[in-house]
Design an enzyme around this catalytic site. Structure first.
Site, mmCIF file in Angstrom:
data_model
loop_
_atom_site.group_PDB
_atom_site.id
_atom_site.type_symbol
_atom_site.label_atom_id
_atom_site.label_comp_id
_atom_site.label_asym_id
_atom_site.label_seq_id
_atom_site.Cartn_x
_atom_site.Cartn_y
_atom_site.Cartn_z
ATOM 1 C CD GLN A 1 -4.488 3.512 -11.735
ATOM 2 O OE1 GLN A 1 -4.841 4.663 -11.502
ATOM 3 N NE2 GLN A 1 -3.700 2.837 -10.901
ATOM 4 C CB SER B 1 -9.474 -1.074 -6.776
ATOM 5 O OG SER B 1 -8.781 -0.866 -5.570
ATOM 6 C CG HIS C 1 -6.638 1.076 -2.697
ATOM 7 N ND1 HIS C 1 -5.389 1.596 -2.952
ATOM 8 C CD2 HIS C 1 -6.690 -0.111 -3.349
ATOM 9 C CE1 HIS C 1 -4.714 0.761 -3.730
ATOM 10 N NE2 HIS C 1 -5.477 -0.276 -3.981
ATOM 11 C CG ASN D 1 -0.484 0.341 -13.920
ATOM 12 O OD1 ASN D 1 -0.587 -0.241 -14.992
ATOM 13 N ND2 ASN D 1 0.454 0.023 -13.042
ATOM 14 C CB THR E 1 -18.001 -13.041 7.269
ATOM 15 O OG1 THR E 1 -18.262 -14.307 7.875
ATOM 16 C CG2 THR E 1 -18.946 -12.000 7.849
ATOM 17 C CB CYS F 1 14.509 0.559 -6.718
ATOM 18 S SG CYS F 1 14.075 1.734 -8.014
ATOM 19 C CB ALA G 1 -8.349 -4.200 -8.807
#
Length: 386
Positions: free
Chosen positions: A202, A222, A224, A174, A262, A343, A93
């Site tokens: 999302q 996306s 994944h 998200n 490719t 963090c 994405a």
């Protein structure tokens, strides 16, 4: 005892320890990434074994790979109401967002140098807009959300000008799971001949997407996020052959000359398998039920819900609990969720999304994002509230 035997014993103990650790953990970070579906894993193993030929090669194996890629392209196109000739494969994405926004506006600078987006977009979008502002003199209008995390379509429409070249609004946030009014924004863009880009990382496969009904000109996807492989995504471009896009990656003419390199055949076929699999759609009601139970439990504990009460996907829930240290919990708990902040050992930066919906630093540090998946059960979550 030989050195090899010692190493093997240590390896076995290590694997046993890792299995024990993983068996204790409850994964609640599906908005960040997902495991592979069995159907996807099966297709990936097959493809890595058999689809080693370059799909650009003219021989038989090359043509077979190319045909299978086109089938995957068609599956993805059909899932959003598009033509397969409008689908470009990318690495994910983030690349799709770059190709859509930079690719379009830099190829069409004479149309105007004003872009509209929101202040709660994914950091990728905000970084692209910052790049265009600093290096090419584009003016960016950032629309702030309402306190429920939803962008007011009328504010976006009111910000449109004669020199507005592009509007980019994510479909689902998200961190909050809030669904943005894409249809109303898309209609206004269509009426004013402004290109409308949507980051659907999302929302894809969780709620229906029809690019014609929503008047979307460019859509980022996306793999994944939908239980497919990492490293592969897609960009839908309406009327691709007639739209001026400047490539972000130049190469040997692959993907209609817009994305060189490719093609990653196994990843593309794994992506297609994930889209074709209906497990996500089939789990919607159960995920929705768990979301409702979680909301009730949080309120019962004296907490509050940062996610909107309406217009949200049930897969993402942002909650705030009293006397709760989210940073410590995320770092040390066996419940693997996320916090809307970055963090480090030196400081904690408050989530810009939570800040934009009106939370202060203390409230933000009492907040966590729980994102649910196809195998999440409420029984898994019960210890979280003890």
């Amino acid at each position: 005892m030989s050195k090899n035997i010692c190493l093997n014993l240590k390896k076995k103990r290590c694997l046993k320890y890792l299995f024990f650790i993983r068996s204790k953990m409850i994964y609640l970070d599906f908005a960040a990434s997902t495991p592979l579906l069995p159907s996807v894993k099966k297709e990936l193993f097959r493809a890595f074994e058999e689809e080693y030929s370059n799909p650009s090669s003219a021989h038989k194996l090359g043509r077979i790979s190319a045909e299978r890629i086109e089938r995957a392209r068609e599956i993805i196109a059909n899932s959003i109401g598009a033509y397969k000739s409008e689908i470009i494969f990318t690495s994910g994405a983030s690349e799709s967002n770059n190709l859509a926004i930079k690719g379009y506006v830099l190829a069409n600078q004479k149309k105007g140098k004003h872009i509209i987006t929101s202040s709660i977009e994914h950091k990728c979008i905000l970084s692209i807009c910052n790049f265009l502002e600093k290096n090419y003199g584009y003016e960016i209008t950032y629309i702030a959300p309402q306190n429920n995390g939803i962008i007011d379509a009328e504010e976006v429409i009111s910000a449109m000008r004669e020199d507005t070249v592009l509007v980019s609004i994510m479909h689902v946030n998200n961190e909050l799971g809030s669904i943005q009014p894409a249809a109303a924004i898309g209609q206004a863009c269509f009426e004013r001949n402004i290109k409308f880009h949507v980051d659907a990382a999302q929302s894809y496969k969780k709620i229906p997407i029809d690019v014609d009904e929503l008047n979307i000109d460019m859509l980022s996807l996306s793999a994944h996020k939908i239980y497919g492989p990492k490293g592969i995504g897609a960009l839908y471009i309406r009327d691709l052959r007639e739209t001026r896009i400047q490539p972000v990656i130049h190469g040997a003419g692959q993907e209609y000359g817009l994305r060189g390199g490719t093609l990653a055949t196994p990843l593309i076929l794994g992506f297609g398998a994930a889209v074709e699999d209906q497990t996500i759609e089939g789990s919607f009601e159960e995920v929705n039920k768990i979301n409702s139970l979680l909301r009730a439990k949080v309120i019962e504990m004296g907490g509050s819900i940062n996610t909107a009460d309406t217009n949200y996907i049930p897969h993402i829930l942002n909650i705030r609990l009293p006397n709760f240290n989210a940073s410590h919990f995320v770092a040390n708990s066996d419940f693997l969720c996320s916090q809307g902040s970055a963090c480090s050992s030196m400081n904690i930066e408050m989530s810009y999304v939570l800040r934009e919906i009106g939370l202060d630093f203390i409230s933000a540090n009492q907040s966590i994002r729980i994102s649910l998946g196809i195998n999440t059960t409420f029984k898994n979550l019960e210890p979280l509230f003890k």
